[in-house]
Design a protein around this motif. Sequence first.
Motif, PDB file in Angstrom:
ATOM      1  N   ALA A  55      -4.030  -0.324  -1.750  1.00 49.18           N
ATOM      2  CA  ALA A  55      -4.557   1.012  -1.475  1.00 49.18           C
ATOM      3  C   ALA A  55      -3.488   2.037  -1.811  1.00 49.18           C
ATOM      4  CB  ALA A  55      -4.963   1.147  -0.008  1.00 49.18           C
ATOM      5  N   ALA A  56      -3.908   3.151  -2.413  1.00 50.70           N
ATOM      6  CA  ALA A  56      -2.972   4.216  -2.777  1.00 50.70           C
ATOM      7  C   ALA A  56      -3.762   5.501  -3.008  1.00 50.70           C
ATOM      8  CB  ALA A  56      -2.188   3.846  -4.036  1.00 50.70           C
ATOM      9  N   PRO A  57      -3.164   6.645  -2.715  1.00 47.71           N
ATOM     10  CA  PRO A  57      -3.831   7.916  -3.014  1.00 47.71           C
ATOM     11  C   PRO A  57      -3.821   8.186  -4.504  1.00 47.71           C
ATOM     12  CG  PRO A  57      -1.620   8.317  -2.208  1.00 47.71           C
ATOM     13  CD  PRO A  57      -1.850   6.826  -2.106  1.00 47.71           C
ATOM     14  N   PRO A  58      -4.647   9.117  -4.979  1.00 44.97           N
ATOM     15  CA  PRO A  58      -4.588   9.479  -6.393  1.00 44.97           C
ATOM     16  C   PRO A  58      -3.228  10.082  -6.724  1.00 44.97           C
ATOM     17  CG  PRO A  58      -5.987  11.004  -5.176  1.00 44.97           C
ATOM     18  CD  PRO A  58      -5.679   9.886  -4.251  1.00 44.97           C
ATOM     19  N   ALA A 108       0.846  -1.194   0.000  1.00 47.30           N
ATOM     20  CA  ALA A 108       0.000   0.000   0.000  1.00 47.30           C
ATOM     21  C   ALA A 108       0.880   1.241   0.000  1.00 47.30           C
ATOM     22  CB  ALA A 108      -0.928   0.008   1.212  1.00 47.30           C
ATOM     23  N   ILE A 109       0.278   2.357  -0.423  1.00 44.55           N
ATOM     24  CA  ILE A 109       0.918   3.668  -0.396  1.00 44.55           C
ATOM     25  C   ILE A 109      -0.008   4.605   0.374  1.00 44.55           C
ATOM     26  CG2 ILE A 109       1.793   5.593  -1.780  1.00 44.55           C
ATOM     27  CD1 ILE A 109       2.252   3.598  -4.063  1.00 44.55           C
ATOM     28  N   GLY A 110       0.557   5.407   1.257  1.00 44.45           N
ATOM     29  CA  GLY A 110      -0.237   6.364   2.019  1.00 44.45           C
ATOM     30  C   GLY A 110       0.338   7.757   1.891  1.00 44.45           C
ATOM     31  N   LEU A 167       4.836  10.727   2.058  1.00 44.38           N
ATOM     32  CA  LEU A 167       4.389   9.621   1.213  1.00 44.38           C
ATOM     33  C   LEU A 167       5.035   8.361   1.770  1.00 44.38           C
ATOM     34  CD1 LEU A 167       2.655   9.212  -1.395  1.00 44.38           C
ATOM     35  CD2 LEU A 167       4.808   9.065  -2.646  1.00 44.38           C
ATOM     36  N   SER A 168       4.203   7.384   2.143  1.00 44.35           N
ATOM     37  CA  SER A 168       4.726   6.169   2.766  1.00 44.35           C
ATOM     38  C   SER A 168       4.506   4.971   1.858  1.00 44.35           C
ATOM     39  CB  SER A 168       4.079   5.932   4.132  1.00 44.35           C
ATOM     40  OG  SER A 168       2.677   5.813   4.028  1.00 44.35           O
ATOM     41  N   PHE A 169       5.555   4.167   1.719  1.00 41.52           N
ATOM     42  CA  PHE A 169       5.508   2.944   0.928  1.00 41.52           C
ATOM     43  C   PHE A 169       5.522   1.772   1.907  1.00 41.52           C
ATOM     44  CE2 PHE A 169       7.258   6.166  -1.821  1.00 41.52           C
ATOM     45  CZ  PHE A 169       6.681   5.905  -3.067  1.00 41.52           C
ATOM     46  N   ARG A 170       4.494   0.937   1.879  1.00 46.68           N
ATOM     47  CA  ARG A 170       4.315  -0.141   2.846  1.00 46.68           C
ATOM     48  C   ARG A 170       4.537  -1.490   2.166  1.00 46.68           C
ATOM     49  NH1 ARG A 170      -0.653   2.232   6.440  1.00 46.68           N
ATOM     50  NH2 ARG A 170       0.131   4.371   6.473  1.00 46.68           N
ATOM     51  N   PHE A 171       5.531  -2.201   2.647  1.00 47.16           N
ATOM     52  CA  PHE A 171       5.923  -3.480   2.044  1.00 47.16           C
ATOM     53  C   PHE A 171       5.559  -4.641   2.973  1.00 47.16           C
ATOM     54  CE2 PHE A 171       8.588  -0.370  -0.012  1.00 47.16           C
ATOM     55  CZ  PHE A 171       8.698  -0.828  -1.320  1.00 47.16           C
ATOM     56  N   GLN A 172       5.345  -5.795   2.374  1.00 48.20           N
ATOM     57  CA  GLN A 172       5.230  -7.053   3.096  1.00 48.20           C
ATOM     58  C   GLN A 172       6.514  -7.845   2.861  1.00 48.20           C
ATOM     59  OE1 GLN A 172       1.538  -8.557   1.341  1.00 48.20           O
ATOM     60  NE2 GLN A 172       0.482  -8.198   3.263  1.00 48.20           N
TER      61      GLN A 172
END
Length: 201
Positions: free
Chosen positions: A132-135, A58-60, A74-79
């Motif tokens: 999930a990600a913002p525009p 996801a990106i937030g 801007l956050s990049f969320r990894f598994q």
Amino acid sequence: MPGDTDETGPPQTGDKVISAKVALNWAWPGPGRAFKAVHQNPVPIAPPPAAPLPTLYAIGAGQHPAENPPYDQLSFRFQGGFPSYELEFVPELLADGSGLPVPLPGAGAVLQVVFRGAQAHTADGTSSTVTAAPPPAIGYQALAGYAPAGDFEGVLSYGIGVGRSMPDVPETKVRVYEVEKIDRGQHLYVVAIQLDSTQWK
């Protein structure tokens, strides 16, 4: 803890921060001054059917005007783990492979983020793993927007559009937090990129 605070959904019981640290304190990663973080992960990082590399989940995005200094994030969320990565301001964002320019409307500067040992696609390559990600056109003062530039052979690239063109503010400082957390049942490894928005206030 001012790290990964841009939520992509409501908190749930069991959510917790495992660790958080500043990986890059406020600095300007200008041309020739790239910031690099190295994380050694085994390959594959997990047995099939799990992805072999840290996978973008996801990106937030969020604004934090009350912090000192104020910043957009801007956050990049990894598994799976933290990928290695590097950040550097570049003249323009170019697509991996084709070398064609990638537009970032409204940006006065471009911060390139390259994750190594990472992917954002399923094992068969047919779909994205981002849930999930913002525009793309975020429209904050310091964080104008972002765009993907490549996802191939373990190299995942993005460009972050930084604010409007401001000749009197040629250098926007950047800070990076690394946060490991349990978030809505997912074990996530977050690279939170923060842009100093002081000059836009």
